[in-house]
Write an enzyme that holds these catalytic residues in place. Sequence first.
Site, PDB file in Angstrom:
ATOM      1  N   GLU A 244      10.526  16.042  15.038  1.00 13.05           N
ATOM      2  CA  GLU A 244      10.815  15.897  13.619  1.00 13.05           C
ATOM      3  C   GLU A 244       9.958  16.868  12.812  1.00 13.05           C
ATOM      4  OE1 GLU A 244      11.515  12.216  10.544  1.00 13.05           O
ATOM      5  OE2 GLU A 244       9.700  12.157  11.760  1.00 13.05           O
TER       6      GLU A 244
ATOM      7  N   LYS B 176       0.861  -1.181   0.000  1.00 13.56           N
ATOM      8  CA  LYS B 176       0.000   0.000   0.000  1.00 13.56           C
ATOM      9  C   LYS B 176       0.901   1.237   0.000  1.00 13.56           C
ATOM     10  CE  LYS B 176      -2.792   3.141   2.496  1.00 13.56           C
ATOM     11  NZ  LYS B 176      -1.889   4.186   2.019  1.00 13.56           N
TER      12      LYS B 176
ATOM     13  N   GLU C 286      10.341   1.275  10.555  1.00 15.76           N
ATOM     14  CA  GLU C 286      11.364   2.295  10.296  1.00 15.76           C
ATOM     15  C   GLU C 286      10.646   3.625  10.410  1.00 15.76           C
ATOM     16  OE1 GLU C 286      13.067   5.188   8.666  1.00 15.76           O
ATOM     17  OE2 GLU C 286      13.059   4.115   6.744  1.00 15.76           O
TER      18      GLU C 286
END
Length: 822
Positions: free
Chosen positions: A408, A203, A277
């Site tokens: 982030e 996906k 990840e």
Amino acid sequence: MASAPMQAVQPNSVKEIFKTLSYGPAPEADNVAQAWLDDHERSFGHFIDGKWVKPEGRKTYQTKNPATGQNLATTLQGTNDDVDMAVKSARHAYESWNKTPPHVRARYMYSVARHIQKHQRLVAVIEAMDNGKPIRETRDADIPIVVRHWYHHAGWAQLMDTEMKGWQPVGVVGAIVPWNFPLMLMTWKVCAALAMGNTIVLKPATYTRLSALLMAEICSEAGLPPGVFNVITGSGQMGSALAEHPDVDKVAFTGSTQVGQTLRRLIAGTGKKLSLELGGKSAVIVFETADLDSTVEGLVDAIWFNQGQVCSAGSRLLVQESVYGRLVEKLKTRLTHFRLGDSLDKTIDMGAIVDESQRKSVEEFVEDARKEGAEVYQATASFPARGCYYPPTLITNVQTVSRVVAEEIFGPVLVVLPFRTAKEAITLANNSMYGLAGSVWTENLSLAMEVAISIKAGTIWVNSHNMFDAAAGFGGYRQSGYGRDGGKEGLYEYVRPAWESRPRPAYLVNLDLKTFGATIPQRPTLDDGTSKGKIPKVDRTYKMYYGGAQKRPDAEYARPVINPDGKVIGHVGEGNRKDLRNAVEAAHAASPGWGKRAAHNRAQIVYYMAENLEIRREEIAGRLADMTGRSLEDGLREVDLSISRLFHWGAYADKFGGTVQETTLYGATLKIHEPVGVIGIACPDSYPLLAFVSLFAPAVVRGNTIVIVPSEKYPLMAMDFYQVFDTSDLPEGVVNIITGDRNHLSKFLAEHQDVQAMWYFGCAEGSKYVEYISAENVKRTWVNYGLDRDWEDADQGQGDEFLYQAVQVKNIWVPMGDVFAN
């Protein structure tokens, strides 16, 4: 009348030409990409079972070029029915693909690599148009890495029978990838999965679906069998449906930490493998011994590559005070020459942000920094008049707790902080919940290596940044996730031990997470009359063992240990949250010293344990027989196997440190097997001595410190063992033992924010709880889903998976070039 003679035009001097030289547009032709879109009438379905599928009644999503706003194509917003269709196709294909000989799988993958090369310009243009990144990056970085992965993993497919002996494919893989590197990150997962004999349902991200659909078509052209690689498109909810599908055996995810945590909770307790990840906030450490001009160009690659939309982006710049001002000024000067523009212009440095919502998110971070008093420098000289752009940004005068420093941003924003000493730089670098990557800049190689080893991150580059290769794994520590993409280490994410079937525990819908692990201490019981007239034996109540000493339980409760005849043969402490807190603190105190000890020294200590255990062989075998009701012969065999297992793991103390990866780098890429950190371990009731030894030994020989909960039913063997530890020169705090209710103690170990991994061998409910709650700090887990294993068997009791669970891989990239240039 004669005309006046024409005066010759004098050319400018070279100096003048260089003063006035300006770039003109150098657009990459998009005709083949437009033709490919037209071939599909700019409307795509799913790619399932080797063909395009467009179920009726589906909503669509409009894909746009973020640099121009141009509509490119519509794609489907799939449903759960589409997920089911794709997974069924993959499951059917798996039945033959996993039995395909390794050489044949290698031939298929080699064919795909060749076909990608034949279409590489088309792929590069589609990726640039779909994502907004510069064509130079897709053409010169993304595509070569993609091709390299297919070739490299064709080799692993060929060698699976020898290099991955004892392992088998997991089955159907559900892969979910983000929008920042849609083609490259997809390839990292697809290649390893297919090489190991799995099939896959992919996906792609909502914003960037086209390159995945193009790749599916290329794979079909290359002859990949139908159903081996399927692509479905849809919203984030569809990704969750794919992960939860009961016939998906492994989930491979790259994306934000928050979504990774959600996926961990969704599939907790189901027996599926998971690799994550996730996000990063990578530090770039620049010492005064660095070549500053080279560093500036390296920083361009570190943070402004792909508009800063890189999980490993070097977004925290730590600069030694003596060169801080000079480097900041050089960066500002460099940014005055920075060019933004259309992704298909080969002369630009940076392209468009993928979507307006992402651009606004970046802008909010920067404006928050302004309000805090930070100094914001932005280069806007070549800012395009239209398109989804954000200028390269440099922020100084920030605090370590500032949001732009801690979180982030995922955009072209670099924050700068000063440091004085190397120790301070390491502390600042590790002051993050993330641990994905980082880089060190200095001409002093010994300094570079020591700092690289000290940074808690999965990849460290020396005098470079954002270098990748198929032969080297990439992945994070801490809340940057676990598992690796690339290298041999990446293959283990797509296999399970050959002896093991996919665990399929009953799905525990009614598990109450709030009450799990609740326990009530033991109360007094009336004597049954059997001791009447007998003189009581001297009481034997074992204390806890942590920090190298015996400690009374915090609550002062004890639990009886009862043998199969119903006799109380001893007491152990009833551990609680405070006992675990103290044990974890002791383990953390011991961790730095133990991890840095010479591996040979760790081996010697484990050999001493075997020696001291053998001295007490008959005594401990008798205790085992008395406690479990088994024969003395069985007890002796368990002791002997435990001694042998200690020798086995002692042998591995200095034989699993890592290797040199054969990447395309002109230099050395070092793979180092580092300790995971503090590991919580909950032991099973079967084989109370052998399982205890089999679990603690691989953890400690690889440099971890542990808090271990021995068999709830038969804990005396472990408590006897602390005398073995004390006589074997084991440093205090390396092994800490807390007795009590397994689930009660496992609950608090799994919840503990400063425990890096949890190994749980208990019930299915406990396995689900451990996996679910581990999402809080993204700790690694290893659970048994309520299934026992044969601890006497070498494969099940001391296989390679123990080493895999006991280490985390760090890759350090060290380039060369002082004598020769590659």
